[in-house]
Scaffold this active site. Structure first.
Site, PDB file in Angstrom:
ATOM      1  N   ARG A 141      23.277  29.351   3.721  1.00 37.53           N
ATOM      2  CA  ARG A 141      23.187  27.914   3.407  1.00 37.53           C
ATOM      3  C   ARG A 141      23.376  27.796   1.894  1.00 37.53           C
ATOM      4  O   ARG A 141      22.535  28.288   1.129  1.00 37.53           O
ATOM      5  CB  ARG A 141      21.840  27.344   3.846  1.00 37.53           C
ATOM      6  CG  ARG A 141      21.588  25.957   3.286  1.00 37.53           C
ATOM      7  CD  ARG A 141      20.435  25.249   3.944  1.00 37.53           C
ATOM      8  NE  ARG A 141      20.798  24.800   5.272  1.00 37.53           N
ATOM      9  CZ  ARG A 141      20.173  23.816   5.931  1.00 37.53           C
ATOM     10  NH1 ARG A 141      19.156  23.184   5.362  1.00 37.53           N
ATOM     11  NH2 ARG A 141      20.557  23.453   7.129  1.00 37.53           N
TER      12      ARG A 141
ATOM     13  N   HIS B 236      28.854  21.456   8.149  1.00 36.84           N
ATOM     14  CA  HIS B 236      27.605  21.856   8.837  1.00 36.84           C
ATOM     15  C   HIS B 236      27.950  22.138  10.309  1.00 36.84           C
ATOM     16  O   HIS B 236      27.555  21.417  11.219  1.00 36.84           O
ATOM     17  CB  HIS B 236      26.582  20.729   8.712  1.00 36.84           C
ATOM     18  CG  HIS B 236      25.170  21.144   8.997  1.00 36.84           C
ATOM     19  ND1 HIS B 236      24.811  22.443   9.308  1.00 36.84           N
ATOM     20  CD2 HIS B 236      24.007  20.423   9.005  1.00 36.84           C
ATOM     21  CE1 HIS B 236      23.507  22.499   9.498  1.00 36.84           C
ATOM     22  NE2 HIS B 236      22.999  21.295   9.322  1.00 36.84           N
TER      23      HIS B 236
ATOM     24  N   GLN C 159      25.298  22.490  13.253  1.00 30.00           N
ATOM     25  CA  GLN C 159      24.735  21.196  13.615  1.00 30.00           C
ATOM     26  C   GLN C 159      25.648  20.462  14.596  1.00 30.00           C
ATOM     27  O   GLN C 159      25.214  19.971  15.641  1.00 30.00           O
ATOM     28  CB  GLN C 159      24.557  20.349  12.337  1.00 30.00           C
ATOM     29  CG  GLN C 159      23.993  18.980  12.605  1.00 30.00           C
ATOM     30  CD  GLN C 159      22.564  19.039  13.092  1.00 30.00           C
ATOM     31  OE1 GLN C 159      21.737  19.694  12.476  1.00 30.00           O
ATOM     32  NE2 GLN C 159      22.255  18.362  14.183  1.00 30.00           N
TER      33      GLN C 159
ATOM     34  N   ASP D  38      23.120  10.102   9.102  1.00 29.02           N
ATOM     35  CA  ASP D  38      22.532  11.200   8.324  1.00 29.02           C
ATOM     36  C   ASP D  38      21.987  10.589   7.032  1.00 29.02           C
ATOM     37  O   ASP D  38      22.246   9.403   6.746  1.00 29.02           O
ATOM     38  CB  ASP D  38      23.623  12.255   8.036  1.00 29.02           C
ATOM     39  CG  ASP D  38      23.098  13.519   7.365  1.00 29.02           C
ATOM     40  OD1 ASP D  38      21.864  13.692   7.253  1.00 29.02           O
ATOM     41  OD2 ASP D  38      23.934  14.350   6.923  1.00 29.02           O
TER      42      ASP D  38
ATOM     43  N   CYS E 181      20.868  14.392  12.449  1.00 28.80           N
ATOM     44  CA  CYS E 181      20.666  15.843  12.336  1.00 28.80           C
ATOM     45  C   CYS E 181      19.248  16.199  11.891  1.00 28.80           C
ATOM     46  O   CYS E 181      18.797  17.314  12.120  1.00 28.80           O
ATOM     47  CB  CYS E 181      21.683  16.439  11.370  1.00 28.80           C
ATOM     48  SG  CYS E 181      21.652  15.669   9.752  1.00 28.80           S
TER      49      CYS E 181
ATOM     50  N   ARG F 256      19.630  23.289  18.713  1.00 26.97           N
ATOM     51  CA  ARG F 256      20.066  24.161  17.612  1.00 26.97           C
ATOM     52  C   ARG F 256      19.755  25.617  17.985  1.00 26.97           C
ATOM     53  O   ARG F 256      20.553  26.523  17.729  1.00 26.97           O
ATOM     54  CB  ARG F 256      19.335  23.794  16.306  1.00 26.97           C
ATOM     55  CG  ARG F 256      19.688  22.442  15.702  1.00 26.97           C
ATOM     56  CD  ARG F 256      21.079  22.401  15.120  1.00 26.97           C
ATOM     57  NE  ARG F 256      21.327  23.419  14.126  1.00 26.97           N
ATOM     58  CZ  ARG F 256      21.023  23.323  12.829  1.00 26.97           C
ATOM     59  NH1 ARG F 256      20.473  22.214  12.361  1.00 26.97           N
ATOM     60  NH2 ARG F 256      21.300  24.308  11.977  1.00 26.97           N
TER      61      ARG F 256
HETATM   62  N1   CP Z   1      19.559  19.597  10.518  1.00 27.90           N
HETATM   63  C1   CP Z   1      19.270  20.649   9.752  1.00 27.90           C
HETATM   64  O1   CP Z   1      20.129  21.452   9.413  1.00 27.90           O
HETATM   65  O2   CP Z   1      17.960  20.763   9.406  1.00 27.90           O
HETATM   66  P1   CP Z   1      17.370  21.709   8.273  1.00 27.90           P
HETATM   67  O3   CP Z   1      17.953  21.225   6.948  1.00 27.90           O
HETATM   68  O4   CP Z   1      15.894  21.520   8.333  1.00 27.90           O
HETATM   69  O5   CP Z   1      17.786  23.114   8.536  1.00 27.90           O
HETATM   70  N1  NVA Z   2      23.803  15.993   4.825  1.00 28.00           N
HETATM   71  C1  NVA Z   2      22.493  16.607   4.771  1.00 28.00           C
HETATM   72  C2  NVA Z   2      22.255  17.380   6.016  1.00 28.00           C
HETATM   73  C3  NVA Z   2      20.896  18.039   6.080  1.00 28.00           C
HETATM   74  C4  NVA Z   2      20.695  18.822   7.344  1.00 28.00           C
HETATM   75  C5  NVA Z   2      22.389  17.482   3.544  1.00 28.00           C
HETATM   76  O1  NVA Z   2      23.347  18.199   3.238  1.00 28.00           O
HETATM   77  O2  NVA Z   2      21.344  17.456   2.873  1.00 28.00           O
END
Ligand code: CP
Ligand code: NVA
Length: 322
Positions: free
Chosen positions: A110, A137, A140, A232, A271, A299
């Site tokens: 990540r 992502h 997701q 989102d 998400c 997930r």
């Molecule tokens: N939706 C999602 O990726 O959640 P987290 O940021 O908590 O991993």
């Molecule tokens: N768009 C958001 C998604 C979090 C799961 C971010 O990148 O923070």
């Protein structure tokens, strides 16, 4: 190690859904369905396999589901977070990949920069899974569409309206919708539209699958043909200093009961994490049409499927015992 009856994906990594074929996406769903139904039947599929988890940003869902997922399959995870290192600051990303390569059978990353994920993938022989970058992502979006298939049977010909920022989640939803023959309408304020490359990739895939990819700045127009509405956060991780400015720009894009009323008895998707009173009202996200926690559960099943399909055949690291 238990025999893997599910096969593998054609690709070494999961960096972008654009890299997958429609058959690959359907294989992920079929595997996730089997793993979900037979949670205690597949406990040795990744016995002895180790997953390296490199997270530069916060996470609840992605971290828990990968960690629990690999344990369910007989493997283990090692977690390295943003407090322990900044990617590329102590040593280069390629060198990091070449080290991990010797110890683990798969990597979930990540990152802030999408390029860090592609560099990890390019420089390691083990599978690299994108656990969210500033651009995409994919895990997701796979869980989102897997959940829709559970609700609808088939997503082909259905329409998803994405209302909000043209961000990482939006991009992966566009890719996935187009691969699966679902229509997607992306509704953003002016200046926050999705990336052009993603738009073109999605249009090309939609042409093959017979679906449509459309953009608009009008939430009512997007909602009126939708079978589900997705939103989102307005400011993603890394954009915290734009929070106030974005709140003003995005306030007409809040998903509320009135917008949901315009849909074809639509589902509500997010998400998570969500901000009640900003991108969605509490009434909608906590209401009957909301499937946000079904998605969060899925997930786990979808990522277990991804690990099986990518890691079961991955090369043995030089430093591994098994
Ligand atoms: N939706 C999602 O990726 O959640 P987290 O940021 O908590 O991993
Ligand atoms: N768009 C958001 C998604 C979090 C799961 C971010 O990148 O923070």
């Amino acid at each position: 190690m238990q025999d893997n009856p599910f096969g593998s994906l054609d690709h070494k990594d999961l960096v972008s859904i654009a890299d997958l074929s429609t058959a690959d996406v359907l294989r992920v769903f079929a595997t996730a369905e089997a793993l979900k139904a037979g949670r205690d039947r597949y406990t040795g599929l990744l016995a002895g396999k180790r997953l390296g988890m490199i997270f530069e940003k916060e996470s609840l869902r992605t971290r828990f589901t990968f960690d629990i997922g690999i344990q369910d399959l007989g493997g283990s995870a090692v977690f390295l977070d943003h407090s322990a290192m900044r990617l590329g600051s102590r040593e280069s990303v390629p060198d990091m990949a070449r080290n991990l390569d010797r110890w683990v059978h798969g990597i979930v990353a990540r990152t802030y920069r999408h390029r860090a994920v592609t560099e990890l993938a390019r420089n390691s022989s083990v599978p690299v899974i994108n656990g969210l970058s500033d651009f995409l992502h994919p895990c997701q979006a796979l869980a989102d569409f897997f959940t829709l298939t559970e609700h609808w049977g088939d997503v082909q010909g259905k329409t998803l309206a994405y209302v909000g920022d043209g961000n990482n989640t939006c991009h992966s939803l566009m890719h996935t919708a187009a691969k699966l023959g679902a229509n997607i309408t992306v509704c953003t304020p002016e200046g926050y539209e999705p990336n052009l490359k993603v738009m073109n990739e999605s249009l090309e895939a939609a042409q093959e699958s017979g679906s449509s990819v459309q953009t608009t700045n009008d939430p009512r127009e997007a909602a009126s043909s939708a079978d589900a509405i997705y939103t989102d956060v307005w400011a993603s991780m890394g954009q915290e200093d734009e929070t106030e400015e974005r709140a003003a720009v995005f306030s007409p894009y809040q998903v509320d009961a009135e917008l949901m009323e315009l849909t074809r008895n639509g589902l509500f998707m997010h998400c998570l994490p969500a901000h009640r009173g900003q991108e969605v009202t509490a009434g909608v996200i906590d209401g009957e049409q909301s499937i946000v926690f079904d998605i969060a559960e899925n997930r786990l099943h979808v990522q277990k499927a991804l690990m099986v399909l990518l890691m079961a055949k991955a090369p043995q690291p030089a430093g591994a015992l098994v």
